[in-house]
Write a protein that holds these residues in place. Structure first.
Motif, mmCIF file in Angstrom:
data_model
loop_
_atom_site.group_PDB
_atom_site.id
_atom_site.type_symbol
_atom_site.label_atom_id
_atom_site.label_comp_id
_atom_site.label_asym_id
_atom_site.label_seq_id
_atom_site.Cartn_x
_atom_site.Cartn_y
_atom_site.Cartn_z
ATOM 1 N N PRO A 14 58.957 106.247 16.155
ATOM 2 C CA PRO A 14 58.782 105.995 14.716
ATOM 3 C C PRO A 14 58.102 107.176 14.042
ATOM 4 O O PRO A 14 57.159 107.766 14.585
ATOM 5 C CB PRO A 14 57.891 104.753 14.689
ATOM 6 N N GLY A 15 58.594 107.508 12.852
ATOM 7 C CA GLY A 15 58.083 108.662 12.130
ATOM 8 C C GLY A 15 58.791 109.956 12.462
ATOM 9 O O GLY A 15 58.586 110.967 11.781
ATOM 10 N N GLY A 16 59.625 109.928 13.474
ATOM 11 C CA GLY A 16 60.337 111.124 13.890
ATOM 12 C C GLY A 16 61.572 111.397 13.055
ATOM 13 O O GLY A 16 61.885 110.674 12.101
ATOM 14 N N SER A 17 62.277 112.454 13.438
ATOM 15 C CA SER A 17 63.481 112.882 12.714
ATOM 16 C C SER A 17 64.646 113.057 13.673
ATOM 17 O O SER A 17 64.453 113.353 14.861
ATOM 18 C CB SER A 17 63.217 114.218 12.005
ATOM 19 N N LEU A 18 65.848 112.869 13.121
ATOM 20 C CA LEU A 18 67.085 113.131 13.851
ATOM 21 C C LEU A 18 68.102 113.688 12.876
ATOM 22 O O LEU A 18 68.071 113.359 11.688
ATOM 23 C CB LEU A 18 67.663 111.841 14.442
ATOM 24 N N ARG A 19 69.003 114.490 13.421
ATOM 25 C CA ARG A 19 70.122 114.980 12.607
ATOM 26 C C ARG A 19 71.411 114.571 13.303
ATOM 27 O O ARG A 19 71.686 115.008 14.424
ATOM 28 C CB ARG A 19 70.069 116.498 12.440
ATOM 29 N N LEU A 20 72.180 113.727 12.640
ATOM 30 C CA LEU A 20 73.476 113.333 13.158
ATOM 31 C C LEU A 20 74.544 114.259 12.588
ATOM 32 O O LEU A 20 74.437 114.702 11.440
ATOM 33 C CB LEU A 20 73.805 111.897 12.777
ATOM 34 N N ALA A 21 75.559 114.517 13.395
ATOM 35 C CA ALA A 21 76.672 115.342 12.954
ATOM 36 C C ALA A 21 77.981 114.611 13.224
ATOM 37 O O ALA A 21 78.077 113.803 14.161
ATOM 38 C CB ALA A 21 76.665 116.680 13.671
ATOM 39 N N CYS A 22 78.969 114.899 12.399
ATOM 40 C CA CYS A 22 80.305 114.334 12.574
ATOM 41 C C CYS A 22 81.319 115.459 12.397
ATOM 42 O O CYS A 22 81.337 116.102 11.343
ATOM 43 C CB CYS A 22 80.537 113.229 11.555
ATOM 44 N N ALA A 23 82.119 115.672 13.416
ATOM 45 C CA ALA A 23 83.161 116.697 13.374
ATOM 46 C C ALA A 23 84.508 116.024 13.152
ATOM 47 O O ALA A 23 84.872 115.109 13.890
ATOM 48 C CB ALA A 23 83.171 117.492 14.669
ATOM 49 N N ALA A 24 85.226 116.491 12.143
ATOM 50 C CA ALA A 24 86.506 115.888 11.787
ATOM 51 C C ALA A 24 87.659 116.822 12.135
ATOM 52 O O ALA A 24 87.545 118.046 12.010
ATOM 53 C CB ALA A 24 86.540 115.566 10.303
ATOM 54 N N SER A 25 88.766 116.238 12.564
ATOM 55 C CA SER A 25 89.977 116.999 12.841
ATOM 56 C C SER A 25 91.188 116.134 12.530
ATOM 57 O O SER A 25 91.092 114.899 12.475
ATOM 58 C CB SER A 25 90.008 117.460 14.301
ATOM 59 N N GLY A 26 92.306 116.794 12.294
ATOM 60 C CA GLY A 26 93.549 116.068 12.034
ATOM 61 C C GLY A 26 93.705 115.556 10.621
ATOM 62 O O GLY A 26 94.616 114.748 10.359
ATOM 63 N N LEU A 27 92.852 115.982 9.719
ATOM 64 C CA LEU A 27 92.957 115.581 8.321
ATOM 65 C C LEU A 27 92.538 116.738 7.434
ATOM 66 O O LEU A 27 91.880 117.678 7.894
ATOM 67 C CB LEU A 27 92.074 114.353 8.029
#
Length: 125
Positions: A14-27
């Motif tokens: 709790p109180g921490g950080s995260l960075r989510l990523a999403c890579a897209a292809s085919g569009l």
């Protein structure tokens, strides 16, 4: 075919950080509104954030406003979700989604045409 691949989920205190990523292809990435949704066990999938095709307009759920930031890079076909000041109630599977509908509909899961498989975020001490 269209693929959306999320990454970055993990266990964080709790109180921490995260960075989510999403890579897209085919569009044609720049033609799609992008969104992040989340789903906790036993609950419905809920809207987290969305970003317009150009990246100039963003929208957030009240529960994450001021803590999460969505961004996109149309040159790299990626969308990210920076999550700060994480709380245990943020624990969920986070999904990336792409929509060809109007940006005004981006709050609604039904407006999205393509979905990733999700990445687990767990906030716990």
């Amino acid at each position: 075919q269209v693929q959306l691949v999320e990454s970055g989920g993990r266990l964080v205190q709790p109180g921490g950080s995260l960075r989510l990523a999403c890579a897209a292809s085919g569009l044609t990435f720049g033609n799609h509104v992008m969104g992040w949704f989340r789903q906790a066990p036993g609950e419905e999938r809920q809207f987290v954030a969305s970003i317009s095709r150009s990246g100039t307009t963003t929208r957030y759920a009240d529960s994450v406003k001021g803590r999460f930031t969505i961004s996109r890079d149309n040159a790299k076909n990626t969308v990210a979700l920076q999550m700060n000041s994480l709380k245990p109630e943020d624990t969920a599977v986070y999904y990336c989604a792409a929509s060809q509908k109007y940006y005004s509909e981006s709050y609604y899961a039904r407006s999205y045409d393509f979905w990733g498989q999700g990445t687990q975020v767990t906030v716990s001490s």
